[in-house]
Each structure stands twice: as C-alpha cells, then as structure tokens.
Scaffold this motif. Sequence first.
Motif, PDB file in Angstrom:
ATOM      1  N   MET A   1       2.338 -13.980   2.022  1.00 36.02           N
ATOM      2  CA  MET A   1       1.175 -13.121   2.200  1.00 36.02           C
ATOM      3  C   MET A   1       1.561 -11.647   2.147  1.00 36.02           C
ATOM      4  SD  MET A   1      -1.240 -15.193   4.933  1.00 36.02           S
ATOM      5  CE  MET A   1      -0.013 -15.314   6.228  1.00 36.02           C
ATOM      6  N   LEU A   2       2.711 -11.317   2.715  1.00 39.03           N
ATOM      7  CA  LEU A   2       3.159  -9.923   2.680  1.00 39.03           C
ATOM      8  C   LEU A   2       3.527  -9.491   1.257  1.00 39.03           C
ATOM      9  CD1 LEU A   2       5.321  -9.705   5.938  1.00 39.03           C
ATOM     10  CD2 LEU A   2       3.115  -8.602   5.497  1.00 39.03           C
ATOM     11  N   ILE A   3       4.098 -10.399   0.474  1.00 42.27           N
ATOM     12  CA  ILE A   3       4.422 -10.077  -0.922  1.00 42.27           C
ATOM     13  C   ILE A   3       3.146  -9.781  -1.700  1.00 42.27           C
ATOM     14  CG2 ILE A   3       5.311 -11.020  -3.099  1.00 42.27           C
ATOM     15  CD1 ILE A   3       7.409 -12.531  -1.442  1.00 42.27           C
ATOM     16  N   VAL A   4       2.124 -10.625  -1.498  1.00 41.03           N
ATOM     17  CA  VAL A   4       0.850 -10.401  -2.191  1.00 41.03           C
ATOM     18  C   VAL A   4       0.211  -9.095  -1.723  1.00 41.03           C
ATOM     19  CG1 VAL A   4      -1.489 -11.285  -2.523  1.00 41.03           C
ATOM     20  CG2 VAL A   4       0.450 -12.850  -2.612  1.00 41.03           C
ATOM     21  N   LEU A   5       0.220  -8.876  -0.411  1.00 38.96           N
ATOM     22  CA  LEU A   5      -0.450  -7.710   0.166  1.00 38.96           C
ATOM     23  C   LEU A   5       0.253  -6.403  -0.178  1.00 38.96           C
ATOM     24  CD1 LEU A   5      -2.764  -6.808   2.142  1.00 38.96           C
ATOM     25  CD2 LEU A   5      -1.060  -6.947   3.959  1.00 38.96           C
ATOM     26  N   LEU A   6       1.583  -6.395  -0.090  1.00 38.76           N
ATOM     27  CA  LEU A   6       2.331  -5.145  -0.200  1.00 38.76           C
ATOM     28  C   LEU A   6       3.018  -4.950  -1.547  1.00 38.76           C
ATOM     29  CD1 LEU A   6       3.963  -5.098   3.354  1.00 38.76           C
ATOM     30  CD2 LEU A   6       1.807  -4.070   2.621  1.00 38.76           C
ATOM     31  N   VAL A   7       3.010  -5.961  -2.391  1.00 39.47           N
ATOM     32  CA  VAL A   7       3.628  -5.829  -3.712  1.00 39.47           C
ATOM     33  C   VAL A   7       2.617  -6.070  -4.826  1.00 39.47           C
ATOM     34  CG1 VAL A   7       5.423  -6.661  -5.274  1.00 39.47           C
ATOM     35  CG2 VAL A   7       5.894  -6.496  -2.821  1.00 39.47           C
ATOM     36  N   VAL A   8       1.984  -7.257  -4.811  1.00 41.88           N
ATOM     37  CA  VAL A   8       1.062  -7.615  -5.895  1.00 41.88           C
ATOM     38  C   VAL A   8      -0.154  -6.704  -5.920  1.00 41.88           C
ATOM     39  CG1 VAL A   8      -0.441  -9.431  -6.820  1.00 41.88           C
ATOM     40  CG2 VAL A   8       1.821 -10.013  -5.926  1.00 41.88           C
ATOM     41  N   TYR A   9      -0.810  -6.540  -4.782  1.00 40.56           N
ATOM     42  CA  TYR A   9      -2.007  -5.695  -4.752  1.00 40.56           C
ATOM     43  C   TYR A   9      -1.701  -4.251  -5.152  1.00 40.56           C
ATOM     44  CZ  TYR A   9      -4.626  -9.470  -2.432  1.00 40.56           C
ATOM     45  OH  TYR A   9      -5.260 -10.656  -2.133  1.00 40.56           O
ATOM     46  N   PRO A  10      -0.629  -3.623  -4.622  1.00 47.43           N
ATOM     47  CA  PRO A  10      -0.310  -2.267  -5.081  1.00 47.43           C
ATOM     48  C   PRO A  10      -0.033  -2.183  -6.583  1.00 47.43           C
ATOM     49  CG  PRO A  10       0.805  -2.704  -3.014  1.00 47.43           C
ATOM     50  CD  PRO A  10       0.202  -4.005  -3.453  1.00 47.43           C
ATOM     51  N   VAL A  11       0.645  -3.193  -7.142  1.00 48.97           N
ATOM     52  CA  VAL A  11       0.909  -3.182  -8.585  1.00 48.97           C
ATOM     53  C   VAL A  11      -0.396  -3.244  -9.371  1.00 48.97           C
ATOM     54  CG1 VAL A  11       1.878  -4.527 -10.495  1.00 48.97           C
ATOM     55  CG2 VAL A  11       3.236  -4.136  -8.428  1.00 48.97           C
ATOM     56  N   LEU A  12      -1.318  -4.105  -8.952  1.00 54.69           N
ATOM     57  CA  LEU A  12      -2.612  -4.213  -9.631  1.00 54.69           C
ATOM     58  C   LEU A  12      -3.392  -2.903  -9.521  1.00 54.69           C
ATOM     59  CD1 LEU A  12      -3.725  -7.824  -8.587  1.00 54.69           C
ATOM     60  CD2 LEU A  12      -2.812  -7.078 -10.793  1.00 54.69           C
ATOM     61  N   LEU A  13      -3.328  -2.275  -8.362  1.00 54.72           N
ATOM     62  CA  LEU A  13      -4.010  -0.994  -8.195  1.00 54.72           C
ATOM     63  C   LEU A  13      -3.431   0.060  -9.133  1.00 54.72           C
ATOM     64  CD1 LEU A  13      -4.269  -0.935  -4.302  1.00 54.72           C
ATOM     65  CD2 LEU A  13      -6.207  -1.030  -5.877  1.00 54.72           C
ATOM     66  N   LYS A  14      -2.116   0.137  -9.201  1.00 58.56           N
ATOM     67  CA  LYS A  14      -1.465   1.122 -10.064  1.00 58.56           C
ATOM     68  C   LYS A  14      -1.777   0.864 -11.538  1.00 58.56           C
ATOM     69  CE  LYS A  14       0.672   4.440  -8.022  1.00 58.56           C
ATOM     70  NZ  LYS A  14       0.217   5.827  -8.294  1.00 58.56           N
ATOM     71  N   LEU A  15      -1.761  -0.409 -11.943  1.00 55.05           N
ATOM     72  CA  LEU A  15      -2.046  -0.742 -13.341  1.00 55.05           C
ATOM     73  C   LEU A  15      -3.465  -0.339 -13.738  1.00 55.05           C
ATOM     74  CD1 LEU A  15      -0.356  -4.259 -13.698  1.00 55.05           C
ATOM     75  CD2 LEU A  15       0.432  -2.070 -14.642  1.00 55.05           C
ATOM     76  N   ASN A  16      -4.342  -0.236 -12.745  1.00 61.02           N
ATOM     77  CA  ASN A  16      -5.721   0.158 -13.020  1.00 61.02           C
ATOM     78  C   ASN A  16      -5.991   1.614 -12.668  1.00 61.02           C
ATOM     79  OD1 ASN A  16      -7.482  -2.377 -13.822  1.00 61.02           O
ATOM     80  ND2 ASN A  16      -6.011  -3.082 -12.287  1.00 61.02           N
ATOM     81  N   GLY A  17      -4.917   2.380 -12.452  1.00 62.15           N
ATOM     82  CA  GLY A  17      -5.066   3.812 -12.203  1.00 62.15           C
ATOM     83  C   GLY A  17      -5.689   4.157 -10.875  1.00 62.15           C
ATOM     84  N   LEU A  18      -5.432   3.349  -9.845  1.00 64.75           N
ATOM     85  CA  LEU A  18      -6.030   3.571  -8.534  1.00 64.75           C
ATOM     86  C   LEU A  18      -4.957   3.912  -7.507  1.00 64.75           C
ATOM     87  CD1 LEU A  18      -8.504   0.559  -8.614  1.00 64.75           C
ATOM     88  CD2 LEU A  18      -9.166   2.965  -8.618  1.00 64.75           C
ATOM     89  N   SER A  19      -5.297   4.787  -6.580  1.00 63.59           N
ATOM     90  CA  SER A  19      -4.367   5.186  -5.537  1.00 63.59           C
ATOM     91  C   SER A  19      -4.158   4.042  -4.549  1.00 63.59           C
ATOM     92  CB  SER A  19      -4.905   6.414  -4.792  1.00 63.59           C
ATOM     93  OG  SER A  19      -4.183   6.627  -3.601  1.00 63.59           O
ATOM     94  N   ILE A  20      -2.892   3.736  -4.283  1.00 61.95           N
ATOM     95  CA  ILE A  20      -2.565   2.667  -3.337  1.00 61.95           C
ATOM     96  C   ILE A  20      -2.935   3.084  -1.922  1.00 61.95           C
ATOM     97  CG2 ILE A  20      -0.684   1.292  -2.366  1.00 61.95           C
ATOM     98  CD1 ILE A  20       0.746   1.607  -5.078  1.00 61.95           C
ATOM     99  N   GLY A  21      -2.568   4.316  -1.552  1.00 63.99           N
ATOM    100  CA  GLY A  21      -2.848   4.797  -0.206  1.00 63.99           C
ATOM    101  C   GLY A  21      -4.333   4.834   0.113  1.00 63.99           C
ATOM    102  N   SER A  22      -5.141   5.279  -0.854  1.00 61.83           N
ATOM    103  CA  SER A  22      -6.588   5.349  -0.625  1.00 61.83           C
ATOM    104  C   SER A  22      -7.162   3.963  -0.369  1.00 61.83           C
ATOM    105  CB  SER A  22      -7.282   5.983  -1.837  1.00 61.83           C
ATOM    106  OG  SER A  22      -6.938   7.343  -1.960  1.00 61.83           O
ATOM    107  N   PHE A  23      -6.673   2.973  -1.116  1.00 58.39           N
ATOM    108  CA  PHE A  23      -7.207   1.614  -0.932  1.00 58.39           C
ATOM    109  C   PHE A  23      -6.886   1.081   0.455  1.00 58.39           C
ATOM    110  CE2 PHE A  23      -6.542  -2.981  -0.975  1.00 58.39           C
ATOM    111  CZ  PHE A  23      -7.817  -3.405  -1.294  1.00 58.39           C
ATOM    112  N   PHE A  24      -5.623   1.160   0.859  1.00 58.32           N
ATOM    113  CA  PHE A  24      -5.246   0.576   2.140  1.00 58.32           C
ATOM    114  C   PHE A  24      -5.825   1.341   3.319  1.00 58.32           C
ATOM    115  CE2 PHE A  24      -2.026  -1.579  -0.470  1.00 58.32           C
ATOM    116  CZ  PHE A  24      -2.164  -2.869   0.024  1.00 58.32           C
ATOM    117  N   ARG A  25      -6.001   2.660   3.175  1.00 51.70           N
ATOM    118  CA  ARG A  25      -6.676   3.402   4.239  1.00 51.70           C
ATOM    119  C   ARG A  25      -8.134   2.971   4.337  1.00 51.70           C
ATOM    120  NH1 ARG A  25      -3.643   7.738   2.103  1.00 51.70           N
ATOM    121  NH2 ARG A  25      -5.440   8.391   0.846  1.00 51.70           N
TER     122      ARG A  25
END
Length: 485
Positions: free
Chosen positions: A262-286
């Motif tokens: 779950m941590l791999i998906v939450l902290l690795v996969v989701y951030p990678v998907l956000l970056k690939l779509n031009g979205l800020s990782i910090g903004s999403f998690f905040r």
Amino acid sequence: MSTSTTPAPSTETRRRNPLGAILRIPFGWQVLIGLALGIILGLVAAQMGPGSGEDGANWLTTVLDTIGTIFVTLLKALVPPLIFLAIVTSIANLRNVTNAARLAWKTLLWFAITSLIAVSIGIALGALTNPGSGSGVDRSTEAASSTQGGWLDFLTGLVPSNFLGITGTAGDDGSVTLGFNALQILVISIAVGIAVLKVGDKAEPFLKVTGSALAIVQKLLWWVIRLAPIGTVGLLGNAVASYGWEAIGQLGVFTLDVYAGMLIVLLVVYPVLLKLNGLSIGSFFRGVWPATSLGFVSRSSLGTMPMTQTVTERMGVPRHYASFAIPLGATTKMDGCAAIYPALAAIFVANFYGVPLGVTDYLLIVLVSVLGSAATAGMTGATVMLTLTLSTLGLPLEGVGLLLAIDPILDMGRTALNVTGQSLVGVIVAKREKILDQAAYDAAARTSFSAIQAEESAQAEADAAEADAATDGADGPREKQSATA
C-alpha cells in the motif's frame, strides 16, 4: 467615538468548559489522540484477562467493542440512502455535459489501470516473501466466510431482490436481522439515474427531492464523522484487546507485505502518475489528506465519500464530474481492498496449504482484481473479494479464517488507499480532459475538518439560492466548474 470589545474568555471560564476546549482541538489531532488512546486502552484490556461475561470479555473490552460497534452501525445506517441519492443525482448531473460518455469510460479505464498496477505490486511482493510459509498460524483458526464471493454469487447478487436492496437473515433463535446489499442498491441507483435522463423535464420535481434528501443525508453523515475520534478508540482498542500483538507476530510477513504494498502504491505509483500527467505531487497530497485520514479511522469508503468528493472538488475538479466519479469510485475503485490485499491473501492461503500457483493462477488473480472489485460493494471490508479470489483459484475457503485476526488493522490502511485512489483518478481524468481548474489545484493546501464542513454549508446555501433564482425566472442554474481552493 467609542468602541467596545468583547473580552476574551478568562482562563477560569475555559476551565469550566472542557467540551469547548476539546472541540477547539483540530480534527486531525483528535483522530491521532483517539488512535493512541485506543492502543493504550486495548493493551490495558488485554492485560486484564478474561471477564465473567458470556463471551469471556472483560468490562473494558466490552465497552470498547460497544463504542466501535455503535460508530460503525451509525455509518452503515446512512450508507443505503447515501448510495442511492448520490448515484442518481450524479448521473442526472451528466445530462448537461456534452462529453458525459467519454468522461465515464475514461474514469473506468483509469480505475482499471491503477487496479492493475496495484495487484501487480501485490503479486510481486507475495512472490518475493512467500507469506504463509512457516507462519506459525494455528490451524484451529480455519473458518470459511459466511459470505461467499464466487462468480455465480456475484452475478446473482447484481439482481435486486427488492427495490430497496434490503436483505433479511434469520437467526437460530428465530429473530430476523435486516441488512442491505450495496451492490444491488448500486444497480438500482444506476437504473433510476438512467431513467431520469430518459424522462427529461418530467423528472425535475423528482430531482429536486433527491437533491434535497442528499443534502440532508450528507449533513447527518458529517455529524457521524465528527464522532470518528471516539469510534477510533473503540475500534482500535477492541482489535488490540481481542487479538493483541500475538496475531500480528504470527502473520508478521503478511502484515508487512500488505502495508508495504500500500505504501508503494501511495508514495511511488500515485506520485509517478501525477508527474506523468503534469500535476504537482505536493498539491495532491495536501488536498486529499482530510479524506485519506478519515478513511483510515472510519474504515468505510462509502462513509468517507462526502469528504472524498469535497476534497476532490477543492482541488479543481468540476462538481458535475466529481459528483459522478467519486460515488462510482466509492463502490468500485478499491486499490487496497480489491487489488493488493486479495492478491497477497491468495498467495498466503496457497502457501499455507501447500498449493503451488502457476502463471495461469497469477493471471486469474489479476483478472479478478481488475474486473471483480465491484463485488466489494456487497459488504464492508474485503472478505467478499477474498472469497471471490480464492474460489476462482480453487483454494480452500477455510483460509479466510486464518487472516481475520488482523483484518481490522489491515482495513484501516486499505480504506485510506481506496479513497486516495478514488480522488486521484478524478484529478487525472479532469486534467487529461482539460476541465481541471489548474489554479485551484496548485493552490490546494491542507485544511481542517471544520473548514471543509463550513465550506460545505456555504456551498449548500449558495446552491439553494441559485435554485430559488432559477425558479423565479432568473438565469438557469449555472454549473460550477470548480470549487474554491
């Protein structure tokens, strides 16, 4: 010209009003205090030993169990009307959206993509660590689940037995317990929503009633959510008192695998998907944090749904799309319950019983996780999805009982991942379809529960005023494309 000021409450006044002081504590801190208190009381209850009750529980364990049960019961009581009203309203909201069909299939596609990634990570972890081999779990804990998740059960469960999706179970003493099948309610809601679209203008009075009823149910749910810190004390305390750390020790590899996945998906996969779509990782998690934390303590994706939709809208996703994607995701998008957990659990059961798994079996796990996640709508938790996976692979269903001891602890992380993934897909699809308010997304910040609740109330008043203006012949209702960050 004289001015007057209201004197600040004295220390003595604050001391006389402890409830007010407690309510001023930020909701997130209340939850953390509840978690710590639950663990402490659970350990104390475990040290007290068995009591004189019929089930052998001491008085503290009974109190903790009662508190947790009441909280979960309150959530469950609001789930049936919430599913029906949210789905019907969300489908009806698509009538003014020109690309509704495209948004729908893109949402389902991204649900499948993220589920595929999550289940692949679960399988990889299971293949590397071999959970279930030499775990030391007592065979006496074997027990088949009373709720089966075979494909035939899943297909027959799609057919509503009545319009309300209510089911009845007869007890040994002749009593009848009423429950609900969330999957059937989902089917009914989708059918009614489509019928509303087909009826057209004649359905407007019905939509006004459902819209008002949804606002009322969501307000009631907000009140129940306020009890989450207290419910956390009962739920976590009872889990620690009933199972202690011994069960976690016996299932240590499996527990670590589930949370690592779950941590791999939450902290690795989701951030990678956000970056690939031009979205800020910090903004999403905040922005998503209030929903993630509430999902962790409530252990209910459906109960967290209003919060998930609110934070998704605050991140710039248009209301007309968020009100469709989030209710749909709350019943079908389960990266924790329907992807990582059943994959690892199936490998655990196979290793425990000495059943070798081949490439075909792993492909079946992937297929079940991607296509069968809607089965989790029929029950709270992941038991149905687990039995569905085991029955598909031909593994002993008695293996379900081996894992029940730590299920409450795992369910917290599973639900937190579920709701985070639901919001993620909404944000990504909105970005790819160019309907995301980028400024609102970039400005997303962590906020308090009280601030979100106040914003919801203000939004409800604005919607009511807009509806009154439309009734009086003013400009038609204007669709909100974004929410205030």
